[in-house]
Enzyme design. Structure first.
Site, PDB file in Angstrom:
ATOM      1  N   GLY A  45       0.908  -1.212  -0.081  1.00  0.00           N
ATOM      2  CA  GLY A  45      -0.006   0.015   0.022  1.00  0.00           C
ATOM      3  C   GLY A  45       0.795   1.154   0.127  1.00  0.00           C
ATOM      4  O   GLY A  45       2.120   1.198   0.520  1.00  0.00           O
ATOM      5  N   GLN A  50       3.037  10.186   1.029  1.00  0.00           N
ATOM      6  CA  GLN A  50       4.306   9.526   1.142  1.00  0.00           C
ATOM      7  C   GLN A  50       5.279   9.889   0.007  1.00  0.00           C
ATOM      8  O   GLN A  50       6.175   9.589   0.185  1.00  0.00           O
ATOM      9  CB  GLN A  50       4.146   7.695   1.248  1.00  0.00           C
ATOM     10  CG  GLN A  50       3.635   7.393   2.541  1.00  0.00           C
ATOM     11  CD  GLN A  50       3.291   6.057   2.728  1.00  0.00           C
ATOM     12  OE1 GLN A  50       2.410   5.284   2.028  1.00  0.00           O
ATOM     13  NE2 GLN A  50       4.103   5.458   3.236  1.00  0.00           N
ATOM     14  N   CYS A  92       6.212   0.282   7.680  1.00  0.00           N
ATOM     15  CA  CYS A  92       5.563   1.344   6.743  1.00  0.00           C
ATOM     16  C   CYS A  92       6.737   1.642   5.971  1.00  0.00           C
ATOM     17  O   CYS A  92       8.037   1.764   6.072  1.00  0.00           O
ATOM     18  CB  CYS A  92       5.164   2.411   7.629  1.00  0.00           C
ATOM     19  SG  CYS A  92       4.579   3.974   6.631  1.00  0.00           S
ATOM     20  N   LEU A  93       6.566   1.716   4.631  1.00  0.00           N
ATOM     21  CA  LEU A  93       7.572   2.176   3.711  1.00  0.00           C
ATOM     22  C   LEU A  93       8.400   3.642   4.087  1.00  0.00           C
ATOM     23  O   LEU A  93       9.504   3.849   3.934  1.00  0.00           O
ATOM     24  CB  LEU A  93       7.305   2.445   2.478  1.00  0.00           C
ATOM     25  CG  LEU A  93       6.642   0.930   1.644  1.00  0.00           C
ATOM     26  CD1 LEU A  93       6.110   1.163   0.107  1.00  0.00           C
ATOM     27  CD2 LEU A  93       7.920   0.213   1.466  1.00  0.00           C
ATOM     28  N   HIS A 138      -2.372   7.666   6.820  1.00  0.00           N
ATOM     29  CA  HIS A 138      -1.608   8.681   6.073  1.00  0.00           C
ATOM     30  C   HIS A 138      -2.067  10.006   5.330  1.00  0.00           C
ATOM     31  O   HIS A 138      -1.373  10.915   5.520  1.00  0.00           O
ATOM     32  CB  HIS A 138      -0.807   7.896   4.883  1.00  0.00           C
ATOM     33  CG  HIS A 138       0.331   7.249   5.170  1.00  0.00           C
ATOM     34  ND1 HIS A 138       1.576   7.601   5.907  1.00  0.00           N
ATOM     35  CD2 HIS A 138       0.428   5.924   4.954  1.00  0.00           C
ATOM     36  CE1 HIS A 138       2.378   6.476   6.150  1.00  0.00           C
ATOM     37  NE2 HIS A 138       1.951   5.335   5.626  1.00  0.00           N
TER      38      HIS A 138
HETATM   39 ZN    ZN Z   1       2.814   3.582   5.640  1.00  0.00          ZN
END
Ligand code: ZN
Length: 181
Positions: A45, A50, A92-93, A138
């Site tokens: 996701g 982001q 999380c990235l 986010h």
């Molecule tokens: Zn994330």
């Protein structure tokens, strides 16, 4: 185009995203950038916030055996119903080298728009429900580390500050067989 993913403590992650007022060519391009950036990471996701685009757009694909088959591209997603509780170990990235158990709703209903201007309602449970709640967070400027204890969060923040002070790059370590939300 693969875009750069912002990392904690980048202030832009806290700003969240604005509602999309109209679906145009720029938006379609942002969605495509999100999709290729998510698969490249690899992640299950990614939210526009982001990649530094402050708009309410997310992409999610929890089926990594058949990438693309269950890909969701959602604009202005809203959680309209919740049921139960689930605890999932999230990563999380945008939060490098860290995972923690987070409590979420076990089942949710989400209303959203698609890039081809259809309004949809979807039911989700387990990993899909977790991923959707994580990505919608986010859009509100929230990371999963905002949902853990203050002590754990501060220990993590201290670790990242130390890495940055030492001039170490904030590159995510690949997680063994575990895609990142
Ligand atoms: Zn994330």
């Amino acid at each position: 185009m693969i875009r750069e993913i912002l990392h904690f403590p980048d202030a832009r992650l806290k700003q969240g995203g604005q509602s999309v007022a109209n679906i145009n060519g720029d938006l379609v391009q942002t969605v495509e950038d999100l999709v290729v950036t998510m698969y490249d990471a690899p992640g299950i996701g990614l939210a526009a916030v982001q990649i530094g685009v402050p708009q309410r757009i997310i992409v999610v694909d929890v089926n990594h055996e058949e990438p693309g088959k269950d890909l969701l591209k959602l604009i202005n997603p809203v959680i309209t119903a919740r049921e139960g509780e689930i605890i999932w170990e999230e990563g999380c990235l945008s939060v490098i080298d860290y995972t923690a158990d987070v409590k979420r709703s076990a089942k949710i209903e989400v209303k959203a728009w698609t890039p081809d201007e259809k309004e949809i309602v979807l039911q989700a449970e387990d990993l899909l429900a977790v991923a959707l709640q994580h990505e919608i967070d986010h859009l509100d400027g929230k990371l999963f580390i905002d949902r853990i204890s203050r002590l754990k969060r501060e220990l993590y923040a201290r670790k990242v500050k130390k890495l940055l002070r030492e001039g170490r790059p904030l590159e995510p370590q690949p997680r063994k067989g575990k895609p990142t939300i």
